[in-house]
Design a protein around this motif. Structure first.
Motif, mmCIF file in Angstrom:
data_model
loop_
_atom_site.group_PDB
_atom_site.id
_atom_site.type_symbol
_atom_site.label_atom_id
_atom_site.label_comp_id
_atom_site.label_asym_id
_atom_site.label_seq_id
_atom_site.Cartn_x
_atom_site.Cartn_y
_atom_site.Cartn_z
ATOM 1 N N THR A 5 0.889 -1.110 -0.158
ATOM 2 C CA THR A 5 -0.058 -0.163 0.233
ATOM 3 C C THR A 5 0.906 1.198 -0.057
ATOM 4 O OG1 THR A 5 -1.570 -1.183 1.266
ATOM 5 C CG2 THR A 5 -1.859 1.166 1.076
ATOM 6 N N ILE A 6 0.780 2.222 -0.797
ATOM 7 C CA ILE A 6 1.150 3.464 -1.015
ATOM 8 C C ILE A 6 0.401 4.641 -0.863
ATOM 9 C CG2 ILE A 6 2.546 4.804 -2.585
ATOM 10 C CD1 ILE A 6 3.275 2.237 -4.272
ATOM 11 N N MET A 7 0.655 5.659 -0.008
ATOM 12 C CA MET A 7 0.063 6.953 -0.070
ATOM 13 C C MET A 7 0.552 7.652 -1.123
ATOM 14 S SD MET A 7 -0.335 9.574 3.287
ATOM 15 C CE MET A 7 1.246 10.276 3.265
ATOM 16 N N LEU A 8 -0.678 8.402 -1.788
ATOM 17 C CA LEU A 8 -0.343 9.222 -3.034
ATOM 18 C C LEU A 8 0.575 10.211 -2.262
ATOM 19 C CD1 LEU A 8 -1.400 10.517 -5.581
ATOM 20 C CD2 LEU A 8 -3.124 11.752 -4.096
ATOM 21 N N ALA A 59 -1.271 17.114 -3.933
ATOM 22 C CA ALA A 59 -0.370 15.811 -4.628
ATOM 23 C C ALA A 59 0.879 16.666 -4.957
ATOM 24 C CB ALA A 59 -1.267 15.409 -5.990
ATOM 25 N N THR A 60 1.973 16.003 -4.964
ATOM 26 C CA THR A 60 3.339 16.406 -5.499
ATOM 27 C C THR A 60 3.513 16.009 -6.830
ATOM 28 O OG1 THR A 60 4.447 14.736 -4.348
ATOM 29 C CG2 THR A 60 4.172 16.767 -3.222
ATOM 30 N N GLU A 61 4.250 16.568 -7.779
ATOM 31 C CA GLU A 61 4.579 16.345 -9.082
ATOM 32 C C GLU A 61 6.032 16.232 -9.155
ATOM 33 O OE1 GLU A 61 2.780 14.799 -10.885
ATOM 34 O OE2 GLU A 61 0.413 15.268 -10.185
ATOM 35 N N LEU A 99 3.046 7.730 -10.391
ATOM 36 C CA LEU A 99 2.418 6.697 -9.700
ATOM 37 C C LEU A 99 1.124 6.499 -10.676
ATOM 38 C CD1 LEU A 99 1.863 4.871 -7.381
ATOM 39 C CD2 LEU A 99 0.715 6.653 -6.179
ATOM 40 N N TRP A 100 0.238 7.145 -10.924
ATOM 41 C CA TRP A 100 -0.877 6.973 -11.549
ATOM 42 C C TRP A 100 -0.594 6.420 -13.041
ATOM 43 C CZ3 TRP A 100 -4.176 6.440 -8.254
ATOM 44 C CH2 TRP A 100 -4.639 7.679 -7.243
ATOM 45 N N ASP A 138 -0.121 -0.671 -15.988
ATOM 46 C CA ASP A 138 0.518 -1.845 -15.326
ATOM 47 C C ASP A 138 1.724 -1.905 -15.210
ATOM 48 O OD1 ASP A 138 0.082 -4.275 -13.872
ATOM 49 O OD2 ASP A 138 -0.593 -5.454 -15.456
ATOM 50 N N GLY A 139 2.352 -0.964 -15.019
ATOM 51 C CA GLY A 139 3.941 -0.777 -14.925
ATOM 52 C C GLY A 139 4.686 -0.760 -13.655
ATOM 53 N N THR A 140 5.668 -0.839 -13.612
ATOM 54 C CA THR A 140 6.536 -0.740 -12.201
ATOM 55 C C THR A 140 6.542 0.445 -11.616
ATOM 56 O OG1 THR A 140 8.125 -2.381 -13.063
ATOM 57 C CG2 THR A 140 8.518 -1.051 -11.096
ATOM 58 N N ILE A 141 6.032 0.692 -10.265
ATOM 59 C CA ILE A 141 5.934 1.881 -9.706
ATOM 60 C C ILE A 141 7.266 2.215 -9.227
ATOM 61 C CG2 ILE A 141 5.097 3.163 -7.752
ATOM 62 C CD1 ILE A 141 2.710 1.129 -7.819
ATOM 63 N N PRO A 142 7.797 3.920 -9.776
ATOM 64 C CA PRO A 142 9.018 4.158 -9.324
ATOM 65 C C PRO A 142 9.106 4.378 -7.748
ATOM 66 C CG PRO A 142 7.899 5.622 -10.940
ATOM 67 C CD PRO A 142 6.669 4.551 -10.598
ATOM 68 N N GLU A 143 10.256 4.188 -7.250
ATOM 69 C CA GLU A 143 10.678 4.291 -5.876
ATOM 70 C C GLU A 143 10.203 5.658 -5.678
ATOM 71 O OE1 GLU A 143 11.386 2.047 -3.558
ATOM 72 O OE2 GLU A 143 11.199 0.595 -4.847
ATOM 73 N N SER A 144 10.536 6.883 -6.453
ATOM 74 C CA SER A 144 10.162 8.077 -6.018
ATOM 75 C C SER A 144 8.927 8.219 -5.681
ATOM 76 C CB SER A 144 10.683 9.145 -6.946
ATOM 77 O OG SER A 144 9.914 8.979 -8.287
ATOM 78 N N ALA A 145 7.907 7.523 -6.320
ATOM 79 C CA ALA A 145 6.414 7.586 -6.239
ATOM 80 C C ALA A 145 5.979 7.193 -4.919
ATOM 81 C CB ALA A 145 5.843 7.141 -7.376
ATOM 82 N N LYS A 146 6.777 6.356 -4.159
ATOM 83 C CA LYS A 146 6.426 5.712 -2.660
ATOM 84 C C LYS A 146 6.928 6.506 -1.661
ATOM 85 C CE LYS A 146 7.357 1.136 -4.955
ATOM 86 N NZ LYS A 146 7.975 -0.139 -4.703
#
Length: 364
Positions: free
Chosen positions: A317-320, A334-336, A342-343, A349-357
């Motif tokens: 689970t990741i917080m926005l 929300a930060t850009e 993340l979205w 259906d890709g890999t979520i970047p570490e920065s988005a976590k």
């Protein structure tokens, strides 16, 4: 339950790194129970008499999301799995809330917890994105709860969308902000947990740091506590007693409570006690509102079976990613580019970047 006095919390910045670590543990626990209520219903539906089934089936409330939203929605790609919007709603109305002491908004329900659960096609991994209720969003045009037209509004607090216009507008808002097509909607009424918790004899939670919330009357020392229904309501609602007093600290507590609730239900001898099974299932189904596609025990069971390949140990689970708003420190935005990345990962259906976590508002 202990109600010893606890020292005041430190400042927001001083506590940020510790809160970040604490919430990260809570968020990773959270998705293990995202479909918990569905699994409980599957278990309950498997051993009940037909008249019990009809009774439980009639408890579930359905909302025709597809009809309300029409055709103006993100494209549904054939290889992107399933996206489920899970919403924990809460109302301060009713006699049960008087037991809590303290005030609160009694004008109607609010969306206290929201998660977009992404289940990839044919794989065991899954991910959920928690959207803080204090996030400022652009609410699209919607039909209000009273039937009137609501124009688009910028800088609307996320949980106000549900209060003003209901589930369909929440789905529409999430789809507009994320570009993610939502396949199913599952709403759990937190107030309904009171009867459910009492039906199973209480829920045990581990409190890592002392909690003192004068508004709800909740006071917990660090350690293990078994909460009854009324105390559980206070636990999932408290925000002033944890972290910096914002919604960000409460997210971890709510997910922790849901995990503990499912653990307690699993520990009960449900198959050996039909009466207890029915009592628990009755309380659980009364707390549910779903889209029309899931609005029956049969549909919920089929959906749960389709998720059999999902391994809870691999879920995350990741917080926005959010930061405190510069104009109003009581709100977050929300930060850009982190939120956008993340979205995009969810959509494709890709890999979520570490920065988005990582969420700046939680210190990491």
């Amino acid at each position: 339950m202990s109600h010893d006095a606890v020292p005041p919390r430190a400042s927001r910045r001083a506590e940020a790194p510790k809160r970040g670590r604490k919430k990260e543990r809570g968020r990773r626990r959270g998705l293990k129970i995202t479909l918990g209520v569905v699994l409980v219903l599957l278990l309950a539906g498997g051993g009940t008499a037909y008249w019990m089934y009809q009774d439980l089936d009639g408890n579930i409330k359905g909302v025709d999301i597809n009809k309300a939203l029409g055709a103006d929605r993100p494209e549904k790609l054939p290889t992107t799995g399933q996206n489920l919007l899970v919403l924990g709603s809460d109302s301060r109305a009713g006699a049960e809330n008087k037991e809590l002491g303290g005030g609160g908004d009694v004008g109607g329900a609010r969306s206290d917890t929201t998660m977009v659960v992404h289940i990839p096609e044919g794989r065991s991994e899954a991910v959920a994105v928690s959207i803080p209720r204090d996030t400022l969003v652009t609410r699209p045009e919607c039909v209000a709860s009273d039937g009137s037209e609501l124009p688009e509004k910028k800088r609307e607090m996320f949980n106000a969308v549900y209060a003003l216009a209901g589930p369909a507008c929440v789905v529409k808002t999430v789809e507009k902000m994320s570009g993610v097509r939502i396949d199913h909607y599952l709403e759990i009424n937190f107030a309904g947990f009171k009867d459910l918790v009492d039906a199973i004899g209480g829920v045990t939670v581990d409190v890592e740091e002392p909690i003192r919330d004068e508004a709800s009357g909740l006071g917990l020392t660090a350690g293990q506590h078994k909460l009854n229904g009324t105390e559980s309501l206070a636990f999932v609602r408290t925000r002033k007693g944890v972290g910096d007093g914002s919604d960000l600290g409460r997210i971890g507590l709510q997910q922790q409570f849901l995990m503990a609730l499912l653990k307690e239900i699993k520990s009960q001898d449900l198959l050996g006690s039909p009466a207890t099974t029915y009592k628990i299932a009755n309380s659980a189904t009364k707390s549910l509102t779903t889209d029309e596609g899931l609005a029956s025990l049969t549909s919920l069971s089929e959906f749960a079976r389709s998720m059999n390949g999902v391994d809870p140990s691999s879920m995350e689970t990741i917080m926005l990613p959010v930061a405190y708003d510069k104009q109003d420190p009581n709100r977050v935005v929300a930060t850009e580019p982190e939120a956008g990345e993340l979205w995009k990962a969810i959509r494709t259906d890709g890999t979520i970047p570490e920065s988005a976590k990582k969420s700046p508002a939680t210190g990491g």
